[in-house]
Design an enzyme around this catalytic site. Structure first.
Site, PDB file in Angstrom:
ATOM      1  N   LYS A  58    -103.582  -8.993   3.286  1.00 56.40           N
ATOM      2  CA  LYS A  58    -103.188  -9.453   4.629  1.00 56.40           C
ATOM      3  C   LYS A  58    -102.385  -8.353   5.307  1.00 56.40           C
ATOM      4  O   LYS A  58    -101.754  -7.519   4.633  1.00 56.40           O
ATOM      5  CB  LYS A  58    -102.344 -10.723   4.526  1.00 56.40           C
ATOM      6  N   PRO A 109    -101.775 -10.280  -6.232  1.00 59.56           N
ATOM      7  CA  PRO A 109    -102.711 -11.033  -7.083  1.00 59.56           C
ATOM      8  C   PRO A 109    -103.025 -12.399  -6.467  1.00 59.56           C
ATOM      9  O   PRO A 109    -102.157 -13.036  -5.868  1.00 59.56           O
ATOM     10  CB  PRO A 109    -101.945 -11.204  -8.396  1.00 59.56           C
ATOM     11  N   GLY A 309     -70.009   0.919  26.330  1.00 61.48           N
ATOM     12  CA  GLY A 309     -68.933   1.172  25.366  1.00 61.48           C
ATOM     13  C   GLY A 309     -68.360   2.566  25.458  1.00 61.48           C
ATOM     14  O   GLY A 309     -67.959   3.144  24.455  1.00 61.48           O
ATOM     15  N   HIS A 779     -77.540  -7.883  23.860  1.00 55.41           N
ATOM     16  CA  HIS A 779     -76.652  -8.774  23.120  1.00 55.41           C
ATOM     17  C   HIS A 779     -77.365  -9.333  21.893  1.00 55.41           C
ATOM     18  O   HIS A 779     -78.555  -9.640  21.950  1.00 55.41           O
ATOM     19  CB  HIS A 779     -76.184  -9.929  24.000  1.00 55.41           C
ATOM     20  N   SER A 808     -82.808 -16.309  41.837  1.00 55.98           N
ATOM     21  CA  SER A 808     -82.671 -15.132  40.985  1.00 55.98           C
ATOM     22  C   SER A 808     -81.219 -14.679  41.035  1.00 55.98           C
ATOM     23  O   SER A 808     -80.424 -15.176  41.839  1.00 55.98           O
ATOM     24  CB  SER A 808     -83.580 -13.993  41.478  1.00 55.98           C
TER      25      SER A 808
END
Length: 1120
Positions: A58, A109, A309, A779, A808
């Protein structure tokens, strides 16, 4: 962000390595990975079971529901697996809205089993604890597990037991499998906690007589816990969501981010797009993306990212040049736009960060013009006027169209301009300079007496009518064009996640007053000074900061300004001393790092006087945050944060850097209370709200930024209820965000009548539903895990509940103004007369930053600059020094001569250092060093003792020899005339003569240097002159040779005069100021240090000179 998805292989590897259970977990570590580069022969040698067993294959690329999509090959042999992969490898596949290329496959397997042996188990985190979901029917057709599965919530800090699992989850499981499953689920839960998972799903989990098999697994871990889990995790690779490629530029910015205290994020959405962004702030970056998508730019939006920051100039330059490099690779027929936006910064020096962007624009001005790039800039914050001026100037000098706007322009207005939806105005008049707000216009240095009431608006006894009624009281069409006419797209499942809208009775409604006192944890002197300046301008009687706590220094006092005068604030090593000596303190502002914030916050909550804690740090693991929240709830402590700038109560108190510098405090009228309270997630956007509210209403009463993490210490509802119960607050503004379900509690509060004041609300992140693949915004909590968590669904639900929701963010200010005007019209708010604030003197350092003053520097330097991101030697970055392999000689050339010297000159300098390094222990300098070392002195003292002997008689003859020979040669004196003159004047010829070496026993050091100089120097006139002098002196006495000092001295003069880097005057000046003696001092220091280390290694004792080596010549008789 915190919760990051990991590949199935990584998740299983964690499980197989670290799960602790009595159950036999089968097929441990039996998996193989296949990519386009895989060598099948090597793979089968490494995993021989591939040749002997039936297999499952997969893709392992964060694709959900692979079974239903036909992306799982089952019960194949190796040849079948190869064929299955070959038809899919590197082929484009569509999953939902996302198109992506299948690149990574997982082979395991095949496990024969029946449907009855398949089960479903999932663990995921919430604010209150972790849910364990179990269903007795697993597999592809499991369906809606939220509705079907048995659920068990394990509260924060609680442990899961096998009895709980058996009784509450395994109700429909056959008895013979209960013991195995209960043991495994408990082990899985412990693994989930220990390795800081936030989500872990196994479907199906197969249970047979042999044990358990993990067939399919999906997981997320809390990436911020890396500093705790590094030993167990190792190096984790976080794959991008399916449909989005992993670009090297994203990895480069992620690496910059990891090495920086600032935040730097970049996600490429469409590298061929024409709309590029470079936005400051996690919240602002989402707002800009929303606005671009709202205006139809979603298909052309090239990137999402943010810088915040207070990044340095160099970091901003690196970030900007990455963006500019990406956007100038392919041309667009319509040209391109770059939006450099941001909210009003709290503490970032805008001018400093813009310098980095300006550097990048200058470097890329050619490609930017070639690709027809237009730049739109909008920014506010400390020193923003200078930043905008510089940005405007670079547009004029480079010819790149750059349109610059400040706080007078709505934050997202530049998006409409960039996309052609609104005209670009003529350059607006620049807002008053920062300094104009701060310069003292009066001679009064005393804080004016308080003249204000508790609220800027006069208090009325009748409170605001319920939200729906107040809305009905507005003119029929006054909000029709502003409010969002959406259909109900919210699914019904949000009702399940609504909690009580009540708030813990133990927590205070009023967090801050004019008498609030705080302790600041961390040596954040700038933030503290900002708080004191705010206190002063608010006419507080005393500073709001009582003390600081900093464990890394002893108890001491720190100097600050209170208005015009200096004051001292105590700094303690621990909270115990601080709280004991300041019992009046009830607020802690914690600037502790993400690593220490958890422990320091838990400690602080043990002091009953602390009622409010603001945690500034970003990146605290979610599990630690939840423990802090639980303890805070138990003790009645309000937590603001983590990952926040804090909050502000105008006229009373501000947390740390909230509200920015004084110019913004004054411009947004934060020195006195208004009538509007707000709560936001984003710190930068909270400052933007200060600006919007001050321009549309009578101002802010209180504002809190709860922080951008998934689990903020206090919620929107906590603060909205406080505002509802505060008489001075007349209307409430909430800036919500994609992710989480907290906004639905506000809906419930409005519907139930618990919230009766008008609530204006907008949830940012509406663009997320328009993207083909998942985007993690700035965030940590800004990510929707279900339909009800999208911003679109929450905005509609809020509107349906009766909140005022704009179309908006662009129209948020208009809605706030409309609601406020109605409250004024119906008499709920009576605006009061403005009272001017007191003036506050400006700090010297900031005044200098703004260019208002100048002062002669105490020192000047022209050789080195350590202030930037990178050390610079005489204009050359240290990385370039190593890249060019300049060596020690090259560095000496930069630092001593401010020149990049030719390669041969650098080699000559290094040879000089080598030959002057040492000349045995008998010379005076080495002797002194040895005596000093044996007297027990340290390295510096011993080295200095040796260096002090250097002079004309020992080692210091380089300068003197250079001066004497140069003067004679330059005056046209013949070598014989020079020798005769020196003899006549009774002077020694410096650089001539040696105690041991002679014409018959030559000094090999001189010979080595002579061979090199003759081979490489363009001219050796002075050396040739000195060698002619040597012929004359050695004819008189064989040891009067040109010694190593003399040779280096005259050769260096030849080097300076003929290498092409110096004028004749510059060359003579270096000789005159003693540069050449520096060669001997530097070289011989190596030898002296060697002698010092040698004596210490040999453990030689105190030296005393033997008597028999001293000739005592005292007088034989002395009479009085």
């Amino acid at each position: 962000m915190s919760a990051k998805a990991i590949s199935e292989q990584t998740g299983k590897e964690f499980l197989y390595k670290h799960i602790c259970t009595s159950v036999n977990v089968q097929n441990r570590f039996r998996y193989a990975t296949v990519t386009a580069e895989t060598d099948w022969d090597h793979l089968t040698r490494e995993h021989p079971w591939l040749l002997t067993e039936q297999l499952v294959v997969k893709p392992d690329q964060l694709i959900k529901r692979r079974g239903k999509l036909g992306l799982v090959g089952i019960n194949l042999d190796l040849q079948g697996v190869k064929q299955w992969i070959s038809t899919r490898l590197m082929r484009e596949t569509t999953v939902g809205k996302a198109k992506g290329v299948l690149k990574n496959f997982l082979i395991e397997p095949f496990v024969p089993h029946t449907q009855e042996e398949e089960f479903y188990v999932c663990i995921y985190a919430t604010r209150e604890g972790d849910y364990v979901l179990f269903h007795h029917e697993g597999g592809v057709e499991v369906g809606d597990v939220d509705a079907k599965a048995q659920k068990l919530m394990v509260a924060v800090d609680d442990k899961l037991t096998e009895d709980q699992v058996t009784e509450q989850l395994l109700i429909h499981v056959p008895d013979d499998k209960k013991e195995v499953l209960s043991s495994f689920i408990v082990g899985l839960f412990n693994l989930y906690e220990d390795l800081y998972f936030t989500y872990l799903e196994i479907n199906p989990l197969v249970v047979t007589q042999d044990g358990v098999y993990i067939l399919d697994m999906a997981a997320k871990i809390d990436a911020t816990a890396d500093f705790i889990c590094k030993a167990k995790w190792g190096d984790v690779e976080f794959p991008p969501p399916f449909g989005r490629e992993a670009y090297p530029e994203e990895a480069y910015i992620a690496d910059l981010d990891a090495k920086s205290g600032a935040s730097l994020k970049l996600t490429l959405l469409n590298p061929r797009g024409r709309i590029w962004t470079m936005v400051a702030g996690g919240g602002a970056s989402v707002v800009y993306s929303d606005t671009i998508c709202d205006l139809g730019g979603v298909d052309e939006l090239a990137n999402y990212g943010e810088y915040s920051g207070a990044p340095s100039e160099q970091q901003t330059y690196d970030y900007a040049k990455t963006i500019l490099s990406l956007m100038t690779r392919e041309k667009h027929p319509d040209g391109k736009v770059l939006i450099i936006g941001g909210s009003i910064a709290n503490f970032t020096n805008v001018a400093a960060t813009f310098k980095g962007i300006v550097r990048a624009i200058k470097d890329y001005q050619g490609p930017l013009k070639e690709h027809e790039v237009t730049i739109f800039v909008r920014r506010g914050g400390p020193n923003y006027q200078e930043g905008l001026r510089v940005m405007g100037e670079v547009g004029k000098t480079t010819g790149i169209p750059i349109h610059v706007f400040g706080t007078e322009t709505h934050m997202t207005a530049i998006v409409g301009m960039a996309l052609g939806h609104r005209p670009i105005p003529n350059q607006p008049p620049m807002a008053a300079h920062t300094a104009n707000f701060l310069l003292n216009a009066s001679n009064n240095a005393v804080t004016p007496a308080t003249t204000r009431t508790a609220s800027f608006s006069e208090t009325k006894t009748n409170d605001v009518s319920p939200a729906k009624k107040s809305k009905a009281g507005l003119p029929a069409d006054s909000l029709h064009s502003l409010l969002w006419p959406l259909k109900n797209v919210a699914t019904g499942d949000w009702i399940d996640v609504q909690g009580s809208s009540g708030c813990s009775g133990a927590k205070a409604t009023t967090l801050f007053s004019k008498h609030t006192k705080a302790i600041v944890w961390g040596m954040q002197t700038r933030a503290v000074q900002g708080m004191l300046d705010f206190d002063y301008v608010c006419s507080r009687d005393e500073p709001s900061v009582a003390a600081m706590v900093y464990p890394f220094t002893g108890d001491h006092k720190q100097k600050f300004y209170w208005g015009h005068k200096e004051i001292l604030l105590p700094v303690y090593k621990n909270m115990a001393d601080a709280t004991k000596k300041h019992p009046e303190v009830d607020v802690l502002i914690s600037f502790a790092s993400l690593r220490s914030a958890f422990d320091s916050t838990l400690e602080a909550m043990n002091y009953p006087q602390i009622h409010t804690i603001a945690i500034i740090a970003e990146g605290i693991p979610e599990a630690q945050t939840r423990k802090m929240i639980k303890m805070a709830d138990e003790k009645g402590v309000t937590i603001i944060g983590p990952a926040t700038v804090g909050g502000i109560k105008p006229g009373c108190f501000k947390i740390g850097n909230t509200g920015g510098m004084l110019d913004n405090i004054l411009a947004s009228k934060l020195y006195r209370p208004g009538s509007v309270a707000y709560v936001s997630r984003s710190g930068g956007m909270s400052n933007e709200l200060n600006n919007i509210i001050s321009r549309t209403t009578d101002g802010v009463y209180e504002g809190v930024a709860i922080g951008g993490d998934r689990y903020p210490g206090s919620t929107f509802m906590d603060h909205v209820l406080r505002y509802q119960d505060t008489p001075g607050i007349k209307m409430i503004v909430v800036l919500g965000e994609i992710g989480g379900t907290e906004e639905y509690k506000i809906c419930q509060g409005i519907r139930e009548g618990r919230i009766t004041k008008p609530v204006v609300c907008w949830c940012i992140g509406t663009c997320a539903t328009m993207f083909a693949s998942e985007v993690q915004f700035g965030h940590a909590g800004a990510c929707a895990n279900q339909a009800s968590e999208t911003a679109v669904a929450k905005n509609q639900a809020l509107r349906d509940a009766g909140a005022f929701v704009p179309k908006s963010f662009d129209e948020l200010g208009d809605v706030i103004r409309t609601v406020y005007d109605e409250l004024v019209a119906n008499g709920t708010i009576i605006p009061a007369q403005e009272v001017p604030p007191p003036t506050v003197p400006m700090d010297y350092s900031w005044a200098r930053e703004l260019g208002l003053i100048r002062k002669p520097a105490s020192f000047m330097t022209s050789i080195c600059d350590e202030r930037g991101q990178e050390l610079i030697y005489a204009g050359m970055p240290i990385t370039e020094v190593f890249k060019e392999e300049m060596g020690l000689g090259g560095v000496l050339g930069l630092l001593w001569f401010q020149r990049r010297l030719p390669r041969y000159a650098c080699q000559f300098i290094e040879m000089c250092l080598m030959v002057t390094a040492d000349h045995g222990p008998a010379v005076s300098g080495a002797h002194n060093t040895i005596v000093c070392a044996r007297a027990g002195k340290d390295l510096i003292s011993s080295l200095t003792s040796g260096l002090l002997t250097i002079g004309d008689r020992f080692g210091g003859a380089l300068d003197a020899a250079a001066k004497q020979f140069s003067k004679a040669f330059d005056s046209g004196m013949l070598p014989m005339e020079f020798v005769n003159k020196m003899k006549k004047d009774g002077k020694l010829i410096m650089g001539i003569g040696h105690r041991v070496k002679s014409i018959n026993n030559p000094d090999m050091r001189v010979q080595i240097l002579k061979d090199f100089v003759k081979q490489h120097f363009p001219s050796t006139q002075l050396l040739d002159y000195a060698l002619d002098v040597e012929k004359i002196t050695t004819s008189k006495k064989p040891n009067l040779i040109l010694n190593v000092d003399g040779f280096i001295g005259v050769s260096f003069v030849d080097l300076l005069r003929t290498c092409g880097g110096f004028t004749r005057d510059e060359a003579d000046e270096f000789v005159e100021i003693g540069a050449l003696n520096g060669i001997f001092v530097l070289g011989r220091s190596m030898g002296f240090i060697g002698h010092y280390l040698d004596q210490k290694r040999l453990k030689q004792g105190l030296y005393r000179h033997p008597w028999d080596d001293i000739s005592y010549v005292l007088p034989e008789h002395m009479s009085m």
